[in-house]
Design a protein around this motif. Sequence first.
Motif, mmCIF file in Angstrom:
data_model
loop_
_atom_site.group_PDB
_atom_site.id
_atom_site.type_symbol
_atom_site.label_atom_id
_atom_site.label_comp_id
_atom_site.label_asym_id
_atom_site.label_seq_id
_atom_site.Cartn_x
_atom_site.Cartn_y
_atom_site.Cartn_z
ATOM 1 N N ASP A 69 38.960 -13.815 43.168
ATOM 2 C CA ASP A 69 38.830 -15.271 43.074
ATOM 3 C C ASP A 69 39.781 -15.962 44.046
ATOM 4 O O ASP A 69 39.373 -16.826 44.838
ATOM 5 N N LYS A 83 30.116 -18.825 44.430
ATOM 6 C CA LYS A 83 29.277 -19.314 43.333
ATOM 7 C C LYS A 83 28.990 -18.212 42.316
ATOM 8 O O LYS A 83 29.082 -18.417 41.099
ATOM 9 N N THR A 84 28.633 -17.028 42.816
ATOM 10 C CA THR A 84 28.293 -15.915 41.920
ATOM 11 C C THR A 84 29.500 -15.479 41.103
ATOM 12 O O THR A 84 29.366 -15.118 39.927
ATOM 13 N N TYR A 85 30.677 -15.506 41.717
ATOM 14 C CA TYR A 85 31.891 -15.133 40.984
ATOM 15 C C TYR A 85 32.103 -16.085 39.809
ATOM 16 O O TYR A 85 32.409 -15.652 38.692
ATOM 17 N N ARG A 86 31.949 -17.379 40.043
ATOM 18 C CA ARG A 86 32.109 -18.355 38.959
ATOM 19 C C ARG A 86 31.070 -18.146 37.866
ATOM 20 O O ARG A 86 31.375 -18.248 36.679
ATOM 21 N N ASP A 87 29.842 -17.842 38.247
ATOM 22 C CA ASP A 87 28.748 -17.707 37.288
ATOM 23 C C ASP A 87 28.818 -16.416 36.478
ATOM 24 O O ASP A 87 28.445 -16.397 35.295
ATOM 25 N N LEU A 88 29.269 -15.339 37.109
ATOM 26 C CA LEU A 88 29.194 -14.017 36.467
ATOM 27 C C LEU A 88 30.525 -13.487 35.957
ATOM 28 O O LEU A 88 30.547 -12.479 35.239
ATOM 29 N N SER A 89 31.621 -14.116 36.296
ATOM 30 C CA SER A 89 32.935 -13.543 35.982
ATOM 31 C C SER A 89 33.116 -13.286 34.493
ATOM 32 O O SER A 89 33.527 -12.200 34.083
ATOM 33 N N THR A 110 30.835 -12.991 32.114
ATOM 34 C CA THR A 110 29.881 -11.978 31.657
ATOM 35 C C THR A 110 30.364 -10.578 32.015
ATOM 36 O O THR A 110 30.320 -9.654 31.181
#
Length: 281
Positions: A172, A198-204, A206
Amino acid sequence: MVVIHVCKLILHFPSTFKAILYLIMVFLFSALSDLLHLGRKKGYVTYLAKPGNIFSVLFVQYAQWWTLAILFFFVTATSYFYSSGKARAILRQLTRLLVMYSVFQGVNFLITFIHGYSGFCSDEEYKSQKRCLSQGHRWLSFEISDETFFLIYFSLVIMEESQVFARWETLDAGLRRDPMNTMLSPEQSERNVAFARKTYRDLSLTIKILFFMMTIMCLLWDAMLIINSLFYQNLAQKSAACLLAVSCWFLTYRLWYPNLWPRSPNIGIFRKYIVKTPTTR
């Protein structure tokens, strides 16, 4: 986060040492069980040692499906992020789970084959296992402990697949402050940087939950392995299963994947280590 740090200490313990510990533990606990006849003494049997306990009914009997399900979501989510959403890369990473399932089914077939064709009936009149059991007799043979095999094999696979999480918490800051030093040179495009952020924020969250669930599952498999080593079957059956499980793990994750397709678990377009840029005076 303290919980994630503890999980990393458990899952990122060197798998080679863990495999050696499994060999030692199964041998010692099984020898102790045979020496003291623990499986035959009701006073020693705990709730977890009973075949009908909730962990055995709900988890151990469906261990392959629990392991496959959690690893499927974890590998899919992490490879989606690490490959910048490339479908072929995701499928390549998931291929290792297909290999794991194939190994499990192949070993199950081998165990069944050995059990059926290496034994004999307690009544010599019956030559086939099916007829022997249908008449109420016992089929006497060498039976490799399938439960010992898959508890060890699945735990080692979980530990190997979890290695892609090692740098997760540092990514991050790297993506925000110095994305060009976080990604490999050919992948340092604006599109990949934007996608990764974006993907890091969305999947972190989970991925962290899945990582925690993998840790709990690995601990559960280890606990059930200890119970199995102490109260079920004999030393030879469990030792053979342990050697078979460690061999399958070694052949795939130490010999096959590092050298051939689909390759070992990896972090795709990201650097394994952040390269420090020299400071100017």
